[in-house]
Design a protein around this motif. Structure first.
Motif, mmCIF file in Angstrom:
data_model
loop_
_atom_site.group_PDB
_atom_site.id
_atom_site.type_symbol
_atom_site.label_atom_id
_atom_site.label_comp_id
_atom_site.label_asym_id
_atom_site.label_seq_id
_atom_site.Cartn_x
_atom_site.Cartn_y
_atom_site.Cartn_z
ATOM 1 N N ASN A 116 72.275 13.948 44.244
ATOM 2 C CA ASN A 116 71.596 12.816 43.581
ATOM 3 C C ASN A 116 72.576 11.755 43.074
ATOM 4 O O ASN A 116 72.292 11.055 42.106
ATOM 5 N N THR A 117 73.695 11.635 43.754
ATOM 6 C CA THR A 117 74.680 10.615 43.381
ATOM 7 C C THR A 117 74.083 9.215 43.510
ATOM 8 O O THR A 117 74.477 8.298 42.794
ATOM 9 N N HIS A 118 73.142 9.043 44.402
ATOM 10 C CA HIS A 118 72.523 7.728 44.627
ATOM 11 C C HIS A 118 71.589 7.329 43.494
ATOM 12 O O HIS A 118 71.313 6.141 43.314
ATOM 13 N N SER A 119 71.082 8.316 42.723
ATOM 14 C CA SER A 119 70.062 7.983 41.733
ATOM 15 C C SER A 119 70.333 8.538 40.327
ATOM 16 O O SER A 119 69.579 8.253 39.408
ATOM 17 N N ARG A 120 71.378 9.303 40.176
ATOM 18 C CA ARG A 120 71.617 9.944 38.880
ATOM 19 C C ARG A 120 72.118 8.939 37.855
ATOM 20 O O ARG A 120 73.019 8.155 38.118
ATOM 21 N N ARG A 121 71.512 9.012 36.690
ATOM 22 C CA ARG A 121 71.877 8.090 35.606
ATOM 23 C C ARG A 121 73.272 8.395 35.075
ATOM 24 O O ARG A 121 74.068 7.505 34.827
ATOM 25 N N LYS A 122 73.555 9.687 34.911
ATOM 26 C CA LYS A 122 74.861 10.116 34.429
ATOM 27 C C LYS A 122 75.502 11.013 35.477
ATOM 28 O O LYS A 122 74.848 11.912 36.003
ATOM 29 N N TYR A 123 76.760 10.758 35.787
ATOM 30 C CA TYR A 123 77.446 11.560 36.792
ATOM 31 C C TYR A 123 78.004 12.843 36.183
ATOM 32 O O TYR A 123 78.534 12.842 35.068
ATOM 33 N N GLN B 94 74.588 1.354 43.027
ATOM 34 C CA GLN B 94 74.806 2.769 43.331
ATOM 35 C C GLN B 94 73.928 3.218 44.498
ATOM 36 O O GLN B 94 74.399 3.866 45.437
ATOM 37 N N LYS B 95 72.658 2.866 44.457
ATOM 38 C CA LYS B 95 71.733 3.243 45.532
ATOM 39 C C LYS B 95 72.091 2.554 46.840
ATOM 40 O O LYS B 95 72.081 3.164 47.914
ATOM 41 N N ILE B 96 72.406 1.264 46.741
ATOM 42 C CA ILE B 96 72.740 0.493 47.947
ATOM 43 C C ILE B 96 73.975 1.053 48.635
ATOM 44 O O ILE B 96 73.989 1.235 49.861
ATOM 45 N N LYS C 79 70.958 -1.603 34.923
ATOM 46 C CA LYS C 79 70.079 -1.707 36.085
ATOM 47 C C LYS C 79 70.846 -2.180 37.319
ATOM 48 O O LYS C 79 70.626 -1.699 38.428
ATOM 49 N N LYS C 80 71.751 -3.125 37.111
ATOM 50 C CA LYS C 80 72.561 -3.637 38.227
ATOM 51 C C LYS C 80 73.425 -2.532 38.807
ATOM 52 O O LYS C 80 73.577 -2.407 40.025
ATOM 53 N N VAL D 226 82.214 4.474 40.930
ATOM 54 C CA VAL D 226 82.503 5.479 39.898
ATOM 55 C C VAL D 226 83.065 4.800 38.651
ATOM 56 O O VAL D 226 82.654 5.097 37.521
ATOM 57 N N PHE D 227 84.000 3.875 38.852
ATOM 58 C CA PHE D 227 84.577 3.158 37.708
ATOM 59 C C PHE D 227 83.529 2.268 37.035
ATOM 60 O O PHE D 227 83.478 2.164 35.814
ATOM 61 N N PHE D 228 82.704 1.626 37.869
ATOM 62 C CA PHE D 228 81.619 0.790 37.354
ATOM 63 C C PHE D 228 80.660 1.632 36.510
ATOM 64 O O PHE D 228 80.282 1.267 35.402
ATOM 65 N N LYS D 229 80.281 2.799 37.041
ATOM 66 C CA LYS D 229 79.372 3.716 36.349
ATOM 67 C C LYS D 229 79.963 4.152 35.005
ATOM 68 O O LYS D 229 79.290 4.129 33.974
#
Length: 198
Positions: free
Chosen positions: A88-95, A9-11, A3-4, A178-181
């Motif tokens: 949808n990079t701001h909201s996509r669960r998986k890139y 990602q959105k911010i 969630k964090k 990206v690394f965080f994701k």
């Protein structure tokens, strides 16, 4: 953690768009005060920029081409930044590959515009402060009722540095995201794998 990461990602994607818009505002404001103060001091700008009531006032015309290109670059930057939202990079669960491309494109554009603009803005700020005769400008302003700006009144030059600083930080944070994701998704896959193993 998931969630964090999604909140971050959105911010950061929203921040990228907002800062791109601020770059555009800076491009419009950069020469506003210079125009009001210096443009009327040169009688024949199409023929001789040095034939002026105020020594050094040609800085306004010298930076005109750069300022025009700066505005165009800021518009392109906004359009490129919108790729984060189109994919949808701001909201996509998986890139997916499109998300990686959009992130890389935006980060590279942010860094490229910063690297291109900052040295030129520094140069024109120095030209303004060092070459303009401010005593002559004060006298011209008094006689003709135009705006007077002193050597330390460089708000739009200075605010550009802050905005470009934020732009560079945002580029770094987009890459860090990206690394965080990937780290979060890897941990999630590992947790799912462990659950299946049991």
């Amino acid at each position: 953690m998931y969630k964090k990461q999604m909140i971050f990602q959105k911010i950061i994607c929203m921040a990228a768009l907002i800062i791109a818009a601020l770059v555009f505002v800076c491009s419009l404001g950069l020469s506003t005060d210079l125009y009001d103060a210096l443009s009327k001091t040169i009688l024949y700008p199409d023929y001789d920029l040095d034939y002026s009531s105020v020594t050094g006032s040609r800085v306004y015309y010298d930076m005109f081409t750069f300022n025009s290109d700066f505005t165009k670059a800021s518009i392109v930057l906004i359009v490129i930044t919108l790729a984060l939202f189109f994919t949808n990079t701001h909201s996509r669960r998986k890139y997916y590959i499109g998300n990686y491309i959009a992130t890389g494109l935006v980060a590279c554009a942010q860094l490229a515009v910063s690297i291109w603009c900052i040295p030129q803005i520094i140069s024109y700020k120095q030209q303004f402060r060092n070459n303009v005769n401010f005593e002559e400008l004060a006298a011209f302003s008094k006689d003709w009722g135009t705006l007077y700006i002193g050597p330390d009144e460089t708000f739009f030059f200075d605010i550009c540095f802050w905005v470009f600083g934020l732009l560079i930080v945002t580029a770094c944070l987009l890459v860090a995201n990206v690394f965080f994701k990937n780290a979060v998704m890897k941990a999630e896959r590992k947790a799912i794998g462990s659950g299946k193993g049991e």
